[in-house]
Design a protein around this motif. Structure first.
Motif, PDB file in Angstrom:
ATOM      1  N   THR A  42       0.816  -1.216   0.000  1.00  0.00           N
ATOM      2  CA  THR A  42       0.000   0.000   0.000  1.00  0.00           C
ATOM      3  C   THR A  42       0.853   1.270   0.000  1.00  0.00           C
ATOM      4  O   THR A  42       0.316   2.374   0.050  1.00  0.00           O
ATOM      5  CB  THR A  42      -0.938   0.039   1.222  1.00  0.00           C
ATOM      6  N   GLY A  43       2.206   1.106  -0.021  1.00  0.00           N
ATOM      7  CA  GLY A  43       3.093   2.256  -0.025  1.00  0.00           C
ATOM      8  C   GLY A  43       3.552   2.709   1.340  1.00  0.00           C
ATOM      9  O   GLY A  43       4.287   3.700   1.444  1.00  0.00           O
ATOM     10  N   ARG A  44       3.141   2.015   2.393  1.00  0.00           N
ATOM     11  CA  ARG A  44       3.672   2.348   3.715  1.00  0.00           C
ATOM     12  C   ARG A  44       5.092   1.811   3.839  1.00  0.00           C
ATOM     13  O   ARG A  44       5.375   0.696   3.399  1.00  0.00           O
ATOM     14  CB  ARG A  44       2.788   1.773   4.814  1.00  0.00           C
ATOM     15  N   ALA A  45       5.975   2.586   4.468  1.00  0.00           N
ATOM     16  CA  ALA A  45       7.385   2.223   4.550  1.00  0.00           C
ATOM     17  C   ALA A  45       7.875   2.288   5.988  1.00  0.00           C
ATOM     18  O   ALA A  45       7.493   3.192   6.741  1.00  0.00           O
ATOM     19  CB  ALA A  45       8.215   3.159   3.677  1.00  0.00           C
ATOM     20  N   HIS A  46       8.729   1.335   6.352  1.00  0.00           N
ATOM     21  CA  HIS A  46       9.413   1.329   7.640  1.00  0.00           C
ATOM     22  C   HIS A  46      10.912   1.244   7.386  1.00  0.00           C
ATOM     23  O   HIS A  46      11.360   0.487   6.503  1.00  0.00           O
ATOM     24  CB  HIS A  46       8.965   0.149   8.498  1.00  0.00           C
ATOM     25  N   PHE A  47      11.694   1.982   8.173  1.00  0.00           N
ATOM     26  CA  PHE A  47      13.146   2.033   8.028  1.00  0.00           C
ATOM     27  C   PHE A  47      13.720   2.656   9.294  1.00  0.00           C
ATOM     28  O   PHE A  47      12.956   2.996  10.223  1.00  0.00           O
ATOM     29  CB  PHE A  47      13.532   2.855   6.790  1.00  0.00           C
ATOM     30  N   LEU A  48      15.041   2.810   9.359  1.00  0.00           N
ATOM     31  CA  LEU A  48      15.674   3.459  10.496  1.00  0.00           C
ATOM     32  C   LEU A  48      16.131   4.859  10.121  1.00  0.00           C
ATOM     33  O   LEU A  48      16.675   5.081   9.042  1.00  0.00           O
ATOM     34  CB  LEU A  48      16.899   2.657  10.966  1.00  0.00           C
ATOM     35  N   GLN A  49      15.901   5.786  11.036  1.00  0.00           N
ATOM     36  CA  GLN A  49      16.429   7.142  10.922  1.00  0.00           C
ATOM     37  C   GLN A  49      16.971   7.528  12.280  1.00  0.00           C
ATOM     38  O   GLN A  49      16.249   7.442  13.285  1.00  0.00           O
ATOM     39  CB  GLN A  49      15.338   8.129  10.480  1.00  0.00           C
ATOM     40  N   ASP A  50      18.244   7.916  12.331  1.00  0.00           N
ATOM     41  CA  ASP A  50      18.903   8.203  13.616  1.00  0.00           C
ATOM     42  C   ASP A  50      18.775   7.003  14.559  1.00  0.00           C
ATOM     43  O   ASP A  50      18.554   7.165  15.764  1.00  0.00           O
ATOM     44  CB  ASP A  50      18.321   9.458  14.260  1.00  0.00           C
ATOM     45  N   GLN A  51      18.873   5.802  14.008  1.00  0.00           N
ATOM     46  CA  GLN A  51      18.856   4.522  14.720  1.00  0.00           C
ATOM     47  C   GLN A  51      17.501   4.167  15.311  1.00  0.00           C
ATOM     48  O   GLN A  51      17.388   3.214  16.076  1.00  0.00           O
ATOM     49  CB  GLN A  51      19.929   4.502  15.834  1.00  0.00           C
ATOM     50  N   GLN A  52      16.459   4.900  14.930  1.00  0.00           N
ATOM     51  CA  GLN A  52      15.122   4.630  15.435  1.00  0.00           C
ATOM     52  C   GLN A  52      14.211   4.194  14.293  1.00  0.00           C
ATOM     53  O   GLN A  52      14.270   4.736  13.191  1.00  0.00           O
ATOM     54  CB  GLN A  52      14.535   5.881  16.109  1.00  0.00           C
ATOM     55  N   ARG A  53      13.328   3.238  14.586  1.00  0.00           N
ATOM     56  CA  ARG A  53      12.380   2.794  13.569  1.00  0.00           C
ATOM     57  C   ARG A  53      11.436   3.944  13.222  1.00  0.00           C
ATOM     58  O   ARG A  53      10.871   4.606  14.102  1.00  0.00           O
ATOM     59  CB  ARG A  53      11.584   1.595  14.082  1.00  0.00           C
ATOM     60  N   THR A  54      11.273   4.174  11.924  1.00  0.00           N
ATOM     61  CA  THR A  54      10.526   5.322  11.420  1.00  0.00           C
ATOM     62  C   THR A  54       9.542   4.847  10.357  1.00  0.00           C
ATOM     63  O   THR A  54       9.815   3.883   9.643  1.00  0.00           O
ATOM     64  CB  THR A  54      11.503   6.355  10.804  1.00  0.00           C
ATOM     65  N   ALA A  55       8.417   5.501  10.259  1.00  0.00           N
ATOM     66  CA  ALA A  55       7.396   5.136   9.278  1.00  0.00           C
ATOM     67  C   ALA A  55       7.086   6.321   8.386  1.00  0.00           C
ATOM     68  O   ALA A  55       7.144   7.481   8.802  1.00  0.00           O
ATOM     69  CB  ALA A  55       6.123   4.666   9.977  1.00  0.00           C
TER      70      ALA A  55
END
Length: 310
Positions: A42-55
């Motif tokens: 559906t285009g939702r994304a999860h990844f790390l930013q500044d070592q924190q899980r981000t959506a």
């Protein structure tokens, strides 16, 4: 170590989960220079930013298409975390790709763009780099694989663990030049732990000219791989077998004295779990509670892709 999950939708074909941490060692002060990317159907994304899980959400993402990747920023160079984050940011803006040529064109262009962005290097003038192992999951078609570095894609069977990528390391360069036979290559790459790398995203490659670092990426293919590795080119369409389990992971998982014995535990570990989330939890839990002997403490990132039987 209990991974945190949020609901992502990967449709009827796939069950996918990911987790990343700085180290299996309790209280570790390591910076997590790894990263991952999950883009659901559906285009939702999860990844790390500044070592924190981000959506986040990617606008106009086509229904049914998905993208997953693992990245390992080069810890020996400064700005390894930033390099991995920059590649993830680029992947978030890269359109969904329907062909291997399209995927390669976009990613090679991103590599060049980020080389210019990081032209100043770290405090010692060294260009940063990161591994990238990516699967583009097209609806009703084979997956597309794009691989750079020494992170890996594995197929986890009921009785064995099968590598689906070739590490970009000096032993592979020697094998390509005819200086290592299959058994010797396997022992150096999969039978022991070595920290050297011959190619990374942003960094460039030492395959085309071993005496210097060249800017472009150097895809390993049947044109340059030895016969025993012909079937594992870096960029290829890959049929994910229904009911099979695939693991994209960074090298912290096999950075130990006897990697083969450690990986031999995985089939039983995965087979005991009902879904991708449980598999990821079991993998990180096993690493924390019963780590292999002489484990080199490193960042750990894994994406489990379970291909459903439909």
């Amino acid at each position: 170590m209990t991974p945190a999950f949020s609901n992502l939708e990967f449709g009827p074909r796939f069950d996918i989960a990911a987790h990343s941490c700085a180290s299996a060692a309790p209280g570790s002060r390591l910076e997590n220079q790894d990263n991952f990317l999950l883009v659901d159907t559906t285009g939702r994304a999860h990844f790390l930013q500044d070592q924190q899980r981000t959506a986040s959400r990617i606008p106009d993402w086509p229904a049914g298409h998905a993208r997953v990747a693992v990245l390992d920023g080069m810890g020996g160079h400064g700005r390894g975390r930033e390099a991995a984050e920059a590649v993830v940011a680029g992947l978030l803006t890269m359109p969904p790709c329907d062909s291997l040529g399209e995927l390669s064109t976009h990613l090679d262009a991103l590599h060049t763009t980020l080389q210019h962005h990081f032209a100043g290097g770290d405090d010692e003038g060294r260009r940063p780099g990161t591994t990238l192992t990516l699967l583009e999951l097209r609806p009703d078609k084979a997956a597309l694989l794009y691989h750079v570095g020494d992170s890996r894609l594995y197929e986890i069977g009921r009785h064995q663990v099968q590598p689906m990528t070739v590490d970009h390391v000096p032993a592979t360069a020697y094998a390509m030049a005819g200086h290592l036979a299959e058994h010797e290559w396997w022992q150096q790459v999969h039978g022991e732990h070595r920290s050297q790398i011959s190619q990374a995203f942003i960094l460039g490659n030492a395959f085309s000219n071993p005496t210097m670092l060249s800017d472009p990426l150097f895809p390993l293919s049947p044109l340059n791989l030895p016969p025993f590795l012909y079937h594992l080119p870096d960029r290829r369409a890959l049929e994910l077998a229904p009911g099979a389990v695939y693991l994209l992971a960074t090298d912290g998982f096999w950075a130990c004295a006897d990697p083969c014995s450690w990986l031999d535990r995985w089939p039983a570990l995965f087979d005991a779990e009902p879904d991708a989330r449980a598999m990821v939890t079991a993998l990180f839990g096993d690493m924390a509670s019963a780590p292999p002997p002489e484990l080199h403490h490193d960042n750990l990132t894994a994406v489990v892709v379970r291909s459903r039987t439909t």
